[in-house]
Design an enzyme around this catalytic site. Sequence first.
Site, PDB file in Angstrom:
ATOM      1  N   THR A 174      -8.303   6.881  -2.879  1.00 52.68           N
ATOM      2  CA  THR A 174      -9.662   6.408  -3.210  1.00 52.68           C
ATOM      3  C   THR A 174     -10.677   7.536  -3.043  1.00 52.68           C
ATOM      4  OG1 THR A 174      -9.715   5.479  -0.978  1.00 52.68           O
ATOM      5  CG2 THR A 174      -9.372   3.939  -2.801  1.00 52.68           C
ATOM      6  N   ARG A 224      -6.160  12.122   5.394  1.00 51.31           N
ATOM      7  CA  ARG A 224      -5.246  12.249   6.522  1.00 51.31           C
ATOM      8  C   ARG A 224      -4.245  13.372   6.250  1.00 51.31           C
ATOM      9  NH1 ARG A 224      -5.372   8.275  10.802  1.00 51.31           N
ATOM     10  NH2 ARG A 224      -3.505   9.331  11.504  1.00 51.31           N
ATOM     11  N   LYS A 242       0.926  14.492   1.185  1.00 48.42           N
ATOM     12  CA  LYS A 242      -0.364  14.841   0.580  1.00 48.42           C
ATOM     13  C   LYS A 242      -0.479  16.340   0.303  1.00 48.42           C
ATOM     14  CE  LYS A 242      -2.724  10.906   2.811  1.00 48.42           C
ATOM     15  NZ  LYS A 242      -3.337  10.130   1.709  1.00 48.42           N
ATOM     16  N   HIS A 248       0.785  -1.234   0.000  1.00 47.41           N
ATOM     17  CA  HIS A 248       0.000   0.000   0.000  1.00 47.41           C
ATOM     18  C   HIS A 248       0.817   1.284   0.000  1.00 47.41           C
ATOM     19  CE1 HIS A 248      -4.206  -1.342   0.505  1.00 47.41           C
ATOM     20  NE2 HIS A 248      -3.650  -2.416   1.027  1.00 47.41           N
TER      21      HIS A 248
END
Length: 850
Positions: free
Chosen positions: A678, A571, A576, A379
């Site tokens: 996702t 998160r 990110k 992952h």
Amino acid sequence: MSSKPQSDVDKRKQISVRGIAQVENVANVKKTFNRHVHYTLVKDRNVATPRDYYFALAHTVKDHLVSRWIRTQQHYYETDPKRVYYLSLEYYMGRSLTNTMINLGIQNACDEAMYQLGLDIEELEDLEEDAGLGNGGLGRLAACFLDSMATLGLAAYGYGLRYEYGIFAQRIRNGEQVEEPDEWLRFGNPWEKARPEYMLPVNFYGHVEKTDKGYRWVDTQIVFAMPYDSPVPGFGNNVVNTMRLWSAKSPNSFNLQFFNDGDYIQAVLDRNYAENISRVLYPNDNFFEGKELRLKQEYFLVAATLQDIIRRFKSSKFGCRDPVRTSFDAFPEKVAIQLNDTHPSLAIPELMRILIDVEGLPWDRAWDITINTCAYTNHTVLPEALERWPTSLLEHILPRHLQIIYDINYHHLQNVAKCYPGDVDRMRRMSLVEEEGEKRVNMAFLSIVCSHAINGVAAIHSDILKADIFKDFYEMYPERFQNKTNGITPRRWLLLCNPALADAISEKIGDSWATHLDHLSKLEEFVNDPGFLRTIQSVKQENKLKLASLIKHDYGVSINPASMYDIQVKRIHEYKRQLLNCLHIITLYNRIKKNPSAPFVPRTIMVGGKAAPGYHMAKKIIRLICAVGRLVNNDPIVGDKLKVIYLENYRVTLAEKIIPAADLSEQISTAGTEASGTGNMKFMLNGALTIGTLDGANVEMLEEAGDKNMFIFGMTVEEVEELKRKGYNAWDYYNKIPELKQCVDQIQNGFFSPQDPNLFKDIVNVLLNHDRFFLFADYEAYIKCQDEVAKVYTNPTAWTKMAIRNIAASGKFSSDRTIAEYAREIWGVEPSWEKLPAPHEPREIQDDAK
């Protein structure tokens, strides 16, 4: 088959589930509901609380599951299919009530029944606690997969831990994240059924003895694993699978032998130590914390689960007269084990231990069975997320398993030496045991060597695995590496969370899309239909108004529902790049202040997500966004041109409210860091447009939707690699781009934190001197791209057409497609869209149909 005489036991077994009347009727729902208020909750309507009514409704709905659940499990026992075991330390399930009603097709009946009883079903639904047994993407993926496995009729089981405390509740106090424990079980969980009769022992500590019959693991401490089963209903097919979560229970003998001084009270109190194993979910996302308790959780899950798998394998009815299977030859033909990341990778040495030490199989046979049974999903490629357990800890807690890992490594390195004679450096690189510094076991390497299939979760991510972090292993075992691009369940993420959009779609193309999401491509025909465009626009506007009133209620901030809703929820993590979003917010603010009368496309920028409690930088990022928001939202010159909202306590249930209202979805990770994502797919399916980098599944979304329908910016993976090779100097960008310099100076000089001018020094220091994620290198492209977004937003027709094309292109991103690929290409089972007979139908109907 139907002519075969039935034994009395069989007849009784059938009557027990068939005797429950059909449920799709309102009077029946009301009757059952009232019965539960009376008999289950022991209340009457004078003293019952709203929560009592929620529980009564949940039990009513669960009653409709039970006969289907029993039927499904009987069907598996009788047909003995290959069973799929999904092992995950996380299941981010959210709420179950609405999803269950939808999948059973009883939502309308329940709705009407509650209405007739003078109750508002939405108010009752709002009383359910989220089952937050996950951190983010990995845990939510497991939940979507369970839904798809049931919908595709697979004999699948989700195994995990029943944490007493799930992911913490996030409160924002004075712009700072504060964690509160998530006591989700406080009022009880109506969906679970404890199964004490299947309680199993799990061993820890002890030592290994060599005997003439092989090795024995002795003098261990025992903790019991108590299973709790929750139903997983498929959509409209009468299949109900099981999610089995283990809870730690102290054995009755626990510690009493140590208390010869008669301290019986202390001995009983100390039982808590054993039961702490399933107490709390570790709140880290993409970060490895090598703690003893975490290792115990991982082993506890796999030890209990493997005993269960083997018991079920041995006792299945399988067309011969033996009471149990005695040979393990058929094990890989009957059992598939999927490891959701390396967290359950101790299943590998544990299965080897059972086969060799308990069942007496020779090493080679055990090794063969293990490889052909297990498969591993990776992952993440972030180095700090990879699990590397110190051998000292393994030796202390699981001495036999460490021995077996050493044996596996010995055989593995012999194979490497055979393939690459004399390549000592390759042997060092490929060893499962890292010798530099503290001696550690690389759990990803262990999983690769002992699995027949290894997959990444988006095409670009799977390519990176092969070209970079697992390159040596790919060269040795190219046939093991696959891609399985993630997906989301369209039941929760469209039918449930956006019923108005679901209706608009079904009116045009029918409702087969709910199980065949690729049928959404038929919407392409209507992209120029003015009536359909108007419908899509009014659905979005309605969702935006709903969210606006929620925000007014929860935050006291009035937002402009005509503004662009620009949303980044996930998160909080440096990779990110919520900080890049924040730099854009500051840039917009500075532009408004510089020229207040210039035309400006109004935006409401919402950011939400939790930071791991120990992740200092992530918590600072939250503080900064809140500080910027406070300034922006209270500046009269800005007015309602720009609003910034930090969405507190982002979780599945909040996502279901936010995503349908989004105009713009922010997916802006540095290329090569987000394995898939996702949330990106959920926004796309609900008619938001994406601004994003060429990372994770964004790449495939672009392939499906076309570059005219997405806003793509920033460096590619190759360009990032090139920049790393050359050396990244943030100061160059800082000195070259005036708007960027202004933002950074404001953060640095305390413009957003006048009470503490040094508050955000750490952030600036990282950005300028230690930024692994190259924010400044993408800043200019990001701002340009955002300007383009604003321009398109001023043309509602063009925007809506792009939105429809995105919805029409999102079929690939159903978890049904993902699971069908796992089933056929990894597990060796075939998905089925056939229905099982409903509980009130005799089972012969099914037999005659064959």
